[in-house]
Enzyme design. Structure first.
Site, short mmCIF file in Angstrom:
data_model
loop_
_atom_site.label_atom_id
_atom_site.label_comp_id
_atom_site.label_asym_id
_atom_site.label_seq_id
_atom_site.Cartn_x
_atom_site.Cartn_y
_atom_site.Cartn_z
N VAL A 162 0.83 -1.20 0.00
CA VAL A 162 0.00 0.00 0.00
C VAL A 162 0.87 1.25 0.00
O VAL A 162 0.59 2.22 -0.71
CB VAL A 162 -0.97 0.00 1.20
CG1 VAL A 162 -1.77 1.30 1.25
CG2 VAL A 162 -1.91 -1.20 1.11
N TYR A 163 1.94 1.23 0.79
CA TYR A 163 2.87 2.36 0.80
C TYR A 163 3.45 2.57 -0.59
O TYR A 163 3.51 3.71 -1.08
CB TYR A 163 3.99 2.08 1.80
CG TYR A 163 5.04 3.16 1.88
CD1 TYR A 163 4.81 4.33 2.60
CD2 TYR A 163 6.28 3.01 1.25
CE1 TYR A 163 5.78 5.33 2.68
CE2 TYR A 163 7.25 4.00 1.33
CZ TYR A 163 6.99 5.15 2.05
OH TYR A 163 7.95 6.13 2.11
N ALA A 164 3.87 1.49 -1.25
CA ALA A 164 4.42 1.61 -2.60
C ALA A 164 3.39 2.17 -3.57
O ALA A 164 3.71 3.00 -4.43
CB ALA A 164 4.91 0.25 -3.08
N SER A 166 0.92 4.18 -2.85
CA SER A 166 0.72 5.61 -2.57
C SER A 166 1.85 6.45 -3.14
O SER A 166 1.64 7.54 -3.68
CB SER A 166 0.59 5.85 -1.06
OG SER A 166 1.82 5.65 -0.38
#
Length: 278
Positions: A162-164, A166
């Protein structure tokens, strides 16, 4: 833009700690007209604003605003206060970010996925949209938008899905905005997208730097970002192995890249011992 931000209005998100505070200190030291601090931690923000106020010269105003940029409505409200009380910023540094280092199925939609996308991807867009019209209209004054993205937005990594996502969104939007401004002849407004590997701010506590990719100090990163911002550099990747990895990833077939990234460089295991902080 000149060699400093002297006389400029500088807005920084996530300004109460870490790299955000370092950007604010740099702006104060260079004699910015106003240093506008956004953060959701009211206590830390008050302390940092007081410290910066003591350091600021007579011509520099330090103005803190408590705002949670995960609340997209609050962005518009706070931006209006900034315009009314201080003025439209010449420089916006979208520094605030969050990470949840876990497998995707361990993310809660409401508690993890949604706020990660809101803070890391949507908030910078909303903030830029608030202040960009004034930047574009003021052709006689150099303006900057700095987006602190991540190498994770360019190279996939387990426990960062999810971080990637975003950060990939932030990279794609920021560089497209850069091209739009250039195409429509708003050359005085420059967008710099920053894609670093791991930084020792505590946010990625426990993460290990891959082969030839040391965990960087916040001071080193801020210095590089500041120079790139003043120069209007479109993209800043660091350290050098991030750019190398992009090239190798583009050349190798995916199965072979997975072997190189996982077994040789150790990228795919770099988050195995992550503890971090939000």
């Amino acid at each position: 833009m000149t060699r400093t931000v002297s006389g400029a209005l500088v807005l920084i998100t996530g300004a109460a700690s870490g790299m955000g505070r370092l950007y604010a200190e740099r702006a104060v030291a260079e004699g910015a007209q106003a240093v506008i601090l956004w953060d959701r931690d009211a206590g830390a923000l008050t302390r940092v604003a007081g410290i910066l106020g003591d350091l600021a010269g007579e011509g520099t105003l330090v103005v803190p605003y408590v705002v949670d940029i995960a609340d997209l409505g609050a962005i518009a409200q706070t931006a209006q206060r900034v315009r009314t009380e201080v003025g439209d910023p010449d420089i916006v540094i979208n520094n605030a970010g969050v990470v949840r280092g876990a497998f995707f199925w361990e993310h809660d939609n409401g508690a993890d996925t949604r706020p990660t996308m809101q803070i890391n991807a949507l908030a910078p867009m909303y903030i830029a949209r608030e202040f960009l019209p004034a930047m574009m209209a003021n052709r006689g004054r150099a303006s900057r938008i700095v987006n602190i993205a991540s190498a994770a937005g360019m190279l996939s990594n387990p426990r960062m899905s999810v971080y990637a996502a975003s950060k990939a969104a932030l990279i794609g939007w920021g560089d497209s905005l850069r091209l739009e401004l250039k195409q429509q002849r708003f050359g005085h407004v420059k967008v710099t997208t920053v894609c670093p590997s791991y930084i020792s701010t505590g946010m990625f506590e426990g993460a290990r730097g891959p082969l030839l990719t040391p965990v960087m100090t916040p001071e080193y990163v801020v210095e590089r970002v500041w120079r790139a911002m003043l120069a209007g550099k479109p993209m800043l990747t660091m350290p050098w192995t991030v750019e190398l990895s992009k090239v190798v990833r583009g050349v190798l077939p995916l199965p072979l890249w997975d072997v190189v990234a996982g077994r040789v460089f150790g990228v795919y295991g770099s988050m195995d011992e992550f503890t971090g902080r939000p």
